[in-house]
Design a protein around this motif. Structure first.
Motif, short mmCIF file in Angstrom:
data_model
loop_
_atom_site.label_atom_id
_atom_site.label_comp_id
_atom_site.label_asym_id
_atom_site.label_seq_id
_atom_site.Cartn_x
_atom_site.Cartn_y
_atom_site.Cartn_z
N LEU A 209 0.85 -1.19 0.00
CA LEU A 209 0.00 0.00 0.00
C LEU A 209 0.89 1.23 0.00
N VAL A 210 0.57 2.18 -0.88
CA VAL A 210 1.21 3.49 -0.89
C VAL A 210 0.11 4.53 -0.76
N ALA A 211 0.22 5.40 0.24
CA ALA A 211 -0.77 6.45 0.47
C ALA A 211 -0.21 7.78 -0.01
N VAL A 212 -1.00 8.50 -0.82
CA VAL A 212 -0.54 9.72 -1.49
C VAL A 212 -1.54 10.85 -1.21
N PRO A 213 -1.07 12.02 -0.73
CA PRO A 213 -1.99 13.16 -0.59
C PRO A 213 -2.29 13.75 -1.96
N VAL A 240 -5.58 10.50 -0.72
CA VAL A 240 -6.11 11.11 0.50
C VAL A 240 -6.31 12.60 0.25
N GLU A 241 -7.53 13.10 0.54
CA GLU A 241 -7.87 14.51 0.34
C GLU A 241 -8.53 15.07 1.60
N PRO A 242 -8.53 16.40 1.74
CA PRO A 242 -9.28 17.01 2.84
C PRO A 242 -10.79 16.89 2.59
N LEU A 270 -3.42 21.18 -0.28
CA LEU A 270 -4.36 20.25 -0.90
C LEU A 270 -5.70 20.91 -1.18
N ASN A 271 -5.79 22.22 -0.97
CA ASN A 271 -7.08 22.90 -1.08
C ASN A 271 -7.34 23.30 -2.53
N CYS A 272 -7.64 22.30 -3.35
CA CYS A 272 -7.84 22.48 -4.79
C CYS A 272 -9.21 21.93 -5.18
N LEU A 291 -10.11 8.50 -0.25
CA LEU A 291 -10.90 8.87 0.92
C LEU A 291 -10.58 10.29 1.32
N THR A 292 -11.38 10.83 2.22
CA THR A 292 -11.14 12.16 2.76
C THR A 292 -10.89 12.08 4.26
N VAL A 293 -10.12 13.07 4.75
CA VAL A 293 -9.82 13.14 6.18
C VAL A 293 -10.10 14.56 6.66
N SER A 294 -10.44 14.67 7.92
CA SER A 294 -10.75 15.97 8.52
C SER A 294 -9.48 16.70 8.91
N ASP A 295 -9.61 18.00 9.10
CA ASP A 295 -8.49 18.79 9.60
C ASP A 295 -8.00 18.25 10.94
N ALA A 296 -8.93 17.90 11.82
CA ALA A 296 -8.54 17.41 13.15
C ALA A 296 -7.70 16.15 13.05
N ASP A 297 -8.08 15.25 12.14
CA ASP A 297 -7.33 14.00 12.00
C ASP A 297 -5.95 14.26 11.40
N ALA A 298 -5.85 15.19 10.44
CA ALA A 298 -4.56 15.52 9.85
C ALA A 298 -3.63 16.19 10.87
N LEU A 299 -4.18 17.09 11.68
CA LEU A 299 -3.37 17.75 12.70
C LEU A 299 -2.90 16.76 13.76
N ALA A 300 -3.78 15.83 14.14
CA ALA A 300 -3.38 14.81 15.11
C ALA A 300 -2.28 13.93 14.54
N ALA A 301 -2.39 13.58 13.26
CA ALA A 301 -1.37 12.76 12.62
C ALA A 301 -0.04 13.49 12.56
N ALA A 302 -0.07 14.81 12.30
CA ALA A 302 1.16 15.59 12.27
C ALA A 302 1.84 15.60 13.63
N LEU A 303 1.05 15.75 14.69
CA LEU A 303 1.60 15.69 16.04
C LEU A 303 2.23 14.33 16.32
N ASP A 304 1.54 13.28 15.91
CA ASP A 304 2.05 11.93 16.16
C ASP A 304 3.34 11.66 15.39
N LEU A 305 3.40 12.11 14.15
CA LEU A 305 4.63 11.94 13.38
C LEU A 305 5.77 12.72 14.02
N GLY A 306 5.48 13.93 14.48
CA GLY A 306 6.51 14.71 15.15
C GLY A 306 7.04 14.01 16.38
N ALA A 307 6.16 13.39 17.14
CA ALA A 307 6.59 12.66 18.33
C ALA A 307 7.44 11.45 17.98
N LEU A 308 7.28 10.95 16.74
CA LEU A 308 8.05 9.80 16.27
C LEU A 308 9.30 10.23 15.51
#
Length: 362
Positions: A209-213, A240-242, A270-272, A291-308
């Motif tokens: 699987l490859v996930a692409v924004p 993956v889109e907003p 990604l706001n196109c 699929l689409t993801v919410s701003d909240a989920d994207a921000l949470a994922a950014a925090l999690d990646l930063g912690a990693l």
């Protein structure tokens, strides 16, 4: 098929696309990038905690937070396109490069113009943070701030290029404007060639699987071109889109290009509202799912990646949010079946920008 869940994630899948094949990108693109000052493959970082969370064998994040001195992948396409443009010009002929941007592409064009002794005029859409616009100005470009969406900024840039006799360097295509966007897509192929070599060096299996924004779809087009131009079944490709800007999902669901009205999102890059004319037929034939993801989920994922240990803005982290929506939760069994992702699969997430690229932060 589509559905809407309580987490506001919509879903489309068409697994039969893995049998489709297309011509490969030009082999000389990566060789060109290797001649650029400061070129080095960006890291492919293995993140075992995400493999455990997602229920797969291995997870790797392709980290584009520092690509050729910029905090996003966009320079790959812009450098190759400008190289092709300049090859057609008489030696020493000055050019003005014009583009529209949600942030990263415009900064890449401005940086390249400055390094090559050319001028740049960048149209910035209304949703771009002032800090991102200032970064483009810091590269020496003239910046015109427009009101409204990215699509309107693209029209303004195209109009200005025609009026000024300048060269439009845009990463989306429409009828009559396809050559330069095609070169930009070709430029992105280096990213995927690096992934192949890095997975092999890590002793990892080919990705399942490859996930692409997805914004206008040019990077996703490059992903499809890379993986669907080779023998074998290849990985599932997940777009993956907003939730606020999902023209690819809408178009795939409808079966024809469908522009959408965009809203506000922290995933500014990604706001196109419109899929590139060049990208659309390739995405329709070669994407397994969207699929689409919410701003909240994207921000949470950014925090999690930063912690990693991975610097990520919300656009880059959207792929982690998308993988979570596809591979975990109540809808996961059906979605994993659509993607043919089992417990031993290798998953690659494209982190297309660092936190510096998006002043919204996490």
């Amino acid at each position: 098929m589509t559905d809407t869940t309580a987490s506001r994630t919509s879903w489309y899948a068409r697994p039969a696309v893995r049998e489709w094949r297309c011509p490969p990108p030009p082999a000389e693109v990566r060789a060109f990038h290797e001649t650029l000052p400061g070129y080095a493959p960006t890291p492919l970082t293995e993140v075992p905690p995400l493999a455990e969370e997602l229920g797969v064998g291995r997870v790797f994040v392709k980290d584009e937070s520092a690509r050729l001195g910029l905090p996003a992948f966009k320079a790959l396409g812009a450098y190759w396109a400008v190289h092709r443009i300049l090859a057609r010009q008489p030696s020493g002929t000055p050019l003005k490069l014009v583009t529209a941007t949600d942030g990263n592409h415009g900064r890449a064009v401005a940086r390249i113009a400055r390094r090559l002794g050319q001028r740049a005029h960048v149209f910035v859409s209304g949703g771009v943070h002032p800090g991102a616009a200032a970064a483009i100005e810091g590269e020496g470009a003239r910046v015109t701030r427009t009101r409204g969406s990215y699509d309107l900024a693209v029209r303004a840039a195209a109009d200005a290029a025609r009026a000024e006799g300048s060269v439009l360097v845009q990463d989306t295509a429409w009828e009559g404007y396809e050559e330069v966007p095609a070169w930009i897509v070709e430029g992105y192929s280096t990213l995927f060639a690096e992934v192949d070599a890095q997975l092999a060096a890590a002793g990892a299996a080919a990705p399942g699987l490859v996930a692409v924004p997805v914004g206008v779809g040019s990077l996703a087009q490059a992903a499809v071109t890379h993986y669907r131009s080779r023998d074998g079944r290849g990985p599932a490709l997940l777009a993956v889109e907003p939730t606020a800007a999902a023209p690819a999902l809408a178009s795939l669901t409808r079966g024809e290009p469908l522009p959408v009205t965009t809203g506000e999102t922290v995933m500014a890059g990604l706001n196109c509202g419109t899929v590139s004319r060049l990208a659309w037929p390739v995405l329709r034939q070669g994407l397994d799912a969207a699929l689409t993801v919410s701003d909240a989920d994207a921000l949470a994922a950014a925090l999690d990646l930063g912690a990693l240990g991975v610097s990520s803005g919300p656009c880059g982290a959207a792929t982690l949010a998308g993988a979570r929506a596809a591979l975990t939760g109540a809808a996961a069994p059906a979605r994993r079946g659509d993607l043919a992702v089992g417990p031993h699969a290798t998953v690659v997430l494209l982190n297309t920008e660092g936190q510096e690229a998006n002043p919204h932060g996490a």
